[in-house]
Design a protein around this motif. Structure first.
Motif, PDB file in Angstrom:
ATOM      1  N   ASP A  56      -3.809   7.527  -6.811  1.00  0.00           N
ATOM      2  CA  ASP A  56      -5.149   8.343  -6.893  1.00  0.00           C
ATOM      3  C   ASP A  56      -6.597   6.888  -7.076  1.00  0.00           C
ATOM      4  O   ASP A  56      -6.666   6.914  -6.437  1.00  0.00           O
ATOM      5  CB  ASP A  56      -4.970   9.067  -8.560  1.00  0.00           C
ATOM      6  CG  ASP A  56      -4.268  10.684  -8.635  1.00  0.00           C
ATOM      7  OD1 ASP A  56      -3.632  11.152  -7.228  1.00  0.00           O
ATOM      8  OD2 ASP A  56      -3.981  10.858  -8.936  1.00  0.00           O
ATOM      9  N   ASP A  57      -6.735   5.946  -7.440  1.00  0.00           N
ATOM     10  CA  ASP A  57      -7.183   4.789  -7.716  1.00  0.00           C
ATOM     11  C   ASP A  57      -7.192   4.406  -6.515  1.00  0.00           C
ATOM     12  O   ASP A  57      -7.895   4.396  -5.922  1.00  0.00           O
ATOM     13  CB  ASP A  57      -7.339   4.035  -8.715  1.00  0.00           C
ATOM     14  CG  ASP A  57      -8.583   3.634  -9.009  1.00  0.00           C
ATOM     15  OD1 ASP A  57      -9.137   3.252  -9.499  1.00  0.00           O
ATOM     16  OD2 ASP A  57      -7.945   1.486  -8.515  1.00  0.00           O
ATOM     17  N   LEU A  58      -6.000   4.299  -6.345  1.00  0.00           N
ATOM     18  CA  LEU A  58      -6.121   3.608  -4.406  1.00  0.00           C
ATOM     19  C   LEU A  58      -6.417   4.509  -3.361  1.00  0.00           C
ATOM     20  O   LEU A  58      -7.387   3.781  -2.621  1.00  0.00           O
ATOM     21  CB  LEU A  58      -5.167   2.835  -4.242  1.00  0.00           C
ATOM     22  CG  LEU A  58      -4.385   2.266  -2.757  1.00  0.00           C
ATOM     23  CD1 LEU A  58      -5.093   0.981  -3.005  1.00  0.00           C
ATOM     24  CD2 LEU A  58      -2.766   2.337  -2.636  1.00  0.00           C
ATOM     25  N   ARG A  59      -5.690   6.016  -3.605  1.00  0.00           N
ATOM     26  CA  ARG A  59      -6.615   6.653  -2.251  1.00  0.00           C
ATOM     27  C   ARG A  59      -8.322   6.991  -2.498  1.00  0.00           C
ATOM     28  O   ARG A  59      -9.347   6.696  -1.097  1.00  0.00           O
ATOM     29  CB  ARG A  59      -6.131   8.030  -2.352  1.00  0.00           C
ATOM     30  CG  ARG A  59      -4.586   8.143  -2.542  1.00  0.00           C
ATOM     31  CD  ARG A  59      -4.574   9.801  -1.549  1.00  0.00           C
ATOM     32  NE  ARG A  59      -2.701   9.413  -2.110  1.00  0.00           N
ATOM     33  CZ  ARG A  59      -1.821   9.834  -2.503  1.00  0.00           C
ATOM     34  NH1 ARG A  59      -1.742   9.571  -3.496  1.00  0.00           N
ATOM     35  NH2 ARG A  59      -0.275   9.412  -1.867  1.00  0.00           N
ATOM     36  N   GLU A  60      -9.200   6.423  -3.971  1.00  0.00           N
ATOM     37  CA  GLU A  60     -10.513   6.709  -3.953  1.00  0.00           C
ATOM     38  C   GLU A  60     -10.933   5.117  -3.511  1.00  0.00           C
ATOM     39  O   GLU A  60     -12.150   5.194  -3.192  1.00  0.00           O
ATOM     40  CB  GLU A  60     -10.415   6.871  -5.535  1.00  0.00           C
ATOM     41  CG  GLU A  60     -12.500   7.017  -5.427  1.00  0.00           C
ATOM     42  CD  GLU A  60     -12.437   7.580  -6.532  1.00  0.00           C
ATOM     43  OE1 GLU A  60     -13.589   7.570  -7.914  1.00  0.00           O
ATOM     44  OE2 GLU A  60     -11.103   7.720  -8.469  1.00  0.00           O
ATOM     45  N   TRP A  61     -10.261   4.238  -3.921  1.00  0.00           N
ATOM     46  CA  TRP A  61     -11.002   3.194  -3.883  1.00  0.00           C
ATOM     47  C   TRP A  61     -11.050   2.851  -2.402  1.00  0.00           C
ATOM     48  O   TRP A  61     -11.769   2.954  -1.159  1.00  0.00           O
ATOM     49  CB  TRP A  61     -10.001   1.171  -4.302  1.00  0.00           C
ATOM     50  CG  TRP A  61     -10.397   0.439  -3.686  1.00  0.00           C
ATOM     51  CD1 TRP A  61     -11.359   0.016  -4.581  1.00  0.00           C
ATOM     52  CD2 TRP A  61      -9.862  -0.084  -2.353  1.00  0.00           C
ATOM     53  NE1 TRP A  61     -11.755  -0.836  -3.539  1.00  0.00           N
ATOM     54  CE2 TRP A  61     -11.173  -1.376  -2.645  1.00  0.00           C
ATOM     55  CE3 TRP A  61      -8.793  -0.507  -2.191  1.00  0.00           C
ATOM     56  CZ2 TRP A  61     -10.670  -2.260  -1.638  1.00  0.00           C
ATOM     57  CZ3 TRP A  61      -8.835  -1.349  -1.078  1.00  0.00           C
ATOM     58  CH2 TRP A  61      -9.883  -2.495  -0.857  1.00  0.00           C
ATOM     59  N   VAL A  64       0.829  -0.373  -0.172  1.00  0.00           N
ATOM     60  CA  VAL A  64      -0.010   0.115  -0.359  1.00  0.00           C
ATOM     61  C   VAL A  64       0.957   1.016  -0.035  1.00  0.00           C
ATOM     62  O   VAL A  64       0.946   2.250  -0.548  1.00  0.00           O
ATOM     63  CB  VAL A  64      -1.165   0.077   1.145  1.00  0.00           C
ATOM     64  CG1 VAL A  64      -2.166   1.221   0.932  1.00  0.00           C
ATOM     65  CG2 VAL A  64      -2.321  -1.319   0.889  1.00  0.00           C
ATOM     66  N   ASP A  65       1.843   1.046   0.909  1.00  0.00           N
ATOM     67  CA  ASP A  65       2.809   2.180   0.889  1.00  0.00           C
ATOM     68  C   ASP A  65       3.268   2.440  -0.498  1.00  0.00           C
ATOM     69  O   ASP A  65       3.601   3.879  -1.081  1.00  0.00           O
ATOM     70  CB  ASP A  65       4.373   1.899   2.102  1.00  0.00           C
ATOM     71  CG  ASP A  65       4.079   3.273   2.715  1.00  0.00           C
ATOM     72  OD1 ASP A  65       4.363   4.669   2.173  1.00  0.00           O
ATOM     73  OD2 ASP A  65       5.222   3.207   3.784  1.00  0.00           O
ATOM     74  N   PHE A  66       4.080   1.440  -1.241  1.00  0.00           N
ATOM     75  CA  PHE A  66       4.820   1.848  -2.386  1.00  0.00           C
ATOM     76  C   PHE A  66       3.835   2.484  -3.610  1.00  0.00           C
ATOM     77  O   PHE A  66       4.160   3.358  -4.344  1.00  0.00           O
ATOM     78  CB  PHE A  66       4.817   0.672  -2.205  1.00  0.00           C
ATOM     79  CG  PHE A  66       6.720   0.074  -2.961  1.00  0.00           C
ATOM     80  CD1 PHE A  66       7.557   0.169  -3.711  1.00  0.00           C
ATOM     81  CD2 PHE A  66       7.387   0.776  -1.453  1.00  0.00           C
ATOM     82  CE1 PHE A  66       8.823   0.308  -3.789  1.00  0.00           C
ATOM     83  CE2 PHE A  66       8.476   0.389  -1.556  1.00  0.00           C
ATOM     84  CZ  PHE A  66       9.369   0.515  -2.379  1.00  0.00           C
ATOM     85  N   ALA A  67       2.481   1.558  -3.759  1.00  0.00           N
ATOM     86  CA  ALA A  67       1.444   2.084  -4.162  1.00  0.00           C
ATOM     87  C   ALA A  67       0.732   3.366  -4.602  1.00  0.00           C
ATOM     88  O   ALA A  67       0.612   4.619  -5.207  1.00  0.00           O
ATOM     89  CB  ALA A  67       0.539   1.140  -4.086  1.00  0.00           C
ATOM     90  N   LEU A  68       0.694   4.144  -2.948  1.00  0.00           N
ATOM     91  CA  LEU A  68       0.520   4.961  -2.642  1.00  0.00           C
ATOM     92  C   LEU A  68       1.755   6.296  -3.460  1.00  0.00           C
ATOM     93  O   LEU A  68       1.469   7.358  -3.086  1.00  0.00           O
ATOM     94  CB  LEU A  68       0.157   5.932  -1.021  1.00  0.00           C
ATOM     95  CG  LEU A  68      -0.641   4.529  -0.907  1.00  0.00           C
ATOM     96  CD1 LEU A  68      -1.339   5.338   0.846  1.00  0.00           C
ATOM     97  CD2 LEU A  68      -2.229   5.406  -1.084  1.00  0.00           C
ATOM     98  N   ASP A  69       3.303   6.068  -2.976  1.00  0.00           N
ATOM     99  CA  ASP A  69       3.958   6.850  -3.459  1.00  0.00           C
ATOM    100  C   ASP A  69       4.147   6.709  -5.136  1.00  0.00           C
ATOM    101  O   ASP A  69       5.006   7.107  -6.034  1.00  0.00           O
ATOM    102  CB  ASP A  69       5.467   6.518  -3.280  1.00  0.00           C
ATOM    103  CG  ASP A  69       5.128   7.003  -1.800  1.00  0.00           C
ATOM    104  OD1 ASP A  69       4.252   8.184  -1.451  1.00  0.00           O
ATOM    105  OD2 ASP A  69       6.416   6.152  -1.184  1.00  0.00           O
ATOM    106  N   ASN A  70       3.174   5.966  -5.741  1.00  0.00           N
ATOM    107  CA  ASN A  70       3.292   5.533  -7.445  1.00  0.00           C
ATOM    108  C   ASN A  70       2.804   6.466  -8.406  1.00  0.00           C
ATOM    109  O   ASN A  70       0.939   5.929  -8.271  1.00  0.00           O
ATOM    110  CB  ASN A  70       3.237   3.710  -7.725  1.00  0.00           C
ATOM    111  CG  ASN A  70       3.593   3.720  -9.254  1.00  0.00           C
ATOM    112  OD1 ASN A  70       3.099   4.416 -10.737  1.00  0.00           O
ATOM    113  ND2 ASN A  70       4.590   2.817  -9.110  1.00  0.00           N
ATOM    114  N   PRO A  71       2.297   7.730  -9.360  1.00  0.00           N
ATOM    115  CA  PRO A  71       1.696   8.017  -9.582  1.00  0.00           C
ATOM    116  C   PRO A  71       0.653   7.237 -10.994  1.00  0.00           C
ATOM    117  O   PRO A  71      -0.431   7.558 -10.694  1.00  0.00           O
ATOM    118  CB  PRO A  71       2.162   8.399 -10.320  1.00  0.00           C
ATOM    119  CG  PRO A  71       3.639   8.973 -10.124  1.00  0.00           C
ATOM    120  CD  PRO A  71       4.432   7.861  -9.391  1.00  0.00           C
TER     121      PRO A  71
END
Length: 299
Positions: A287-292, A276-283
């Motif tokens: 955005d999609d992960l934060r929304e989900w 999750v941490d890595f995905a939130l730092d990957n453009p």
């Protein structure tokens, strides 16, 4: 740190102990080495190799067992796959596939018996050059972010000599889950002199709230200490016992207190947080992960 310039690397070889069975991740690790489990889309072992390379290492010595040959295969070129991706115009994927083999020289060191972390590190002595007076050790279960802590540890060894470890602050209620350092202050608030180490102490017995992270810059004297270290529980040779022996003999040992993040890739809970941490730092995913996540958590 204590210097405005970066000293030359104190080590050429970075050691990655990767012979373990990954029991905390069964059944997934029955066939897939835990070091190859992807953090988003990049295997953990590749992130470790990247960190070692950025710190100035020229070679990665991966300690494996007969069951873990897939770890080494990740750093081998695959001309068939690369050719197929090139023919199909998959340039982004081709770059990703070619990245690991081009990162760093990799050597396979075998640990025939699972006799502890100290024993695993000891196997690497045979592949070191006579001029190598220190080695870095990166435990693949520990993802220490942001990269750069090894560079700080390198600078401390250049200035103070001896061996340098990495520590992070933990809540006093959680110290019983870690190896905890007994330390005294130095003239640098981020560097402590190590007086000893206690494995998984009760909260009331802990000498500090500084726990060990899986990063070491070890003087070559560690190999002699390991030869003189008696096996402990389960017949295993522990690196902490060898370090304690060096401390008792006057060898300087310091820790750098890391003020970033540490994820434990060795257990599912920590692995999920790392992804999750890595995905939130990957453009590409953030955005999609934060929304989900906002919808999933009702935020």
């Amino acid at each position: 740190m204590t210097s405005d310039t970066s000293p030359a690397p104190q080590f050429r070889t970075a050691v990655v102990p990767a012979a373990g069975l990954g029991t905390r991740f069964l059944p997934a690790t029955k066939t897939v080495p835990k070091e190859l489990l992807p953090v988003v889309d990049t295997p953990g072992i590749e992130l470790i190799a990247e960190e070692a390379t950025e710190a100035g290492a020229g070679r990665l010595a991966i300690v494996t067992s007969e069951r873990k040959v897939g770890v080494m295969a990740h750093f081998a070129e695959d001309s068939v796959l690369e050719g197929t991706l090139e023919d199909r115009g998959k340039d982004v994927l081709l770059h990703k596939v070619q990245r690991a083999p081009g990162l760093i020289e990799v050597v396979d060191v075998r640990q025939d018996e699972p006799l502890g972390l100290g024993h695993a590190i000891a196997q690497v002595e045979s592949v070191l050059g006579a001029e190598e007076q220190a080695v870095a050790v990166l435990l693949p279960d520990d993802l220490v972010l942001p990269f750069g802590i090894l560079g700080q540890m390198n600078a401390v060894r250049a200035e103070r000599g001896g061996s340098v470890l990495c520590a992070f602050e933990v809540d006093p209620d959680n110290v019983s889950s870690y190896g905890v350092f007994e330390v005294e202050d130095t003239d640098d608030p981020s560097v402590k002199k190590v007086l000893g180490m206690v494995e998984k102490p009760a909260a009331e017995d802990a000498p500090s709230n500084l726990a060990a992270a899986g990063r070491y810059v070890l003087d070559r004297a560690i190999f002699d200490a390991l030869r003189r270290t008696e096996p402990g529980a389960g017949g295993e040779i522990q690196i902490t016992d060898a370090i304690d022996l060096l401390i008792d003999e006057g060898h300087p040992v310091h820790v750098v207190v890391h003020d970033g993040t540490r994820h434990d890739l060795g257990n599912p809970g920590g692995y999920i947080k790392a992804c999750v941490d890595f995905a939130l730092d990957n453009p590409a995913y953030a955005d999609d992960l934060r929304e989900w996540l906002a919808g999933r958590l009702g935020a």
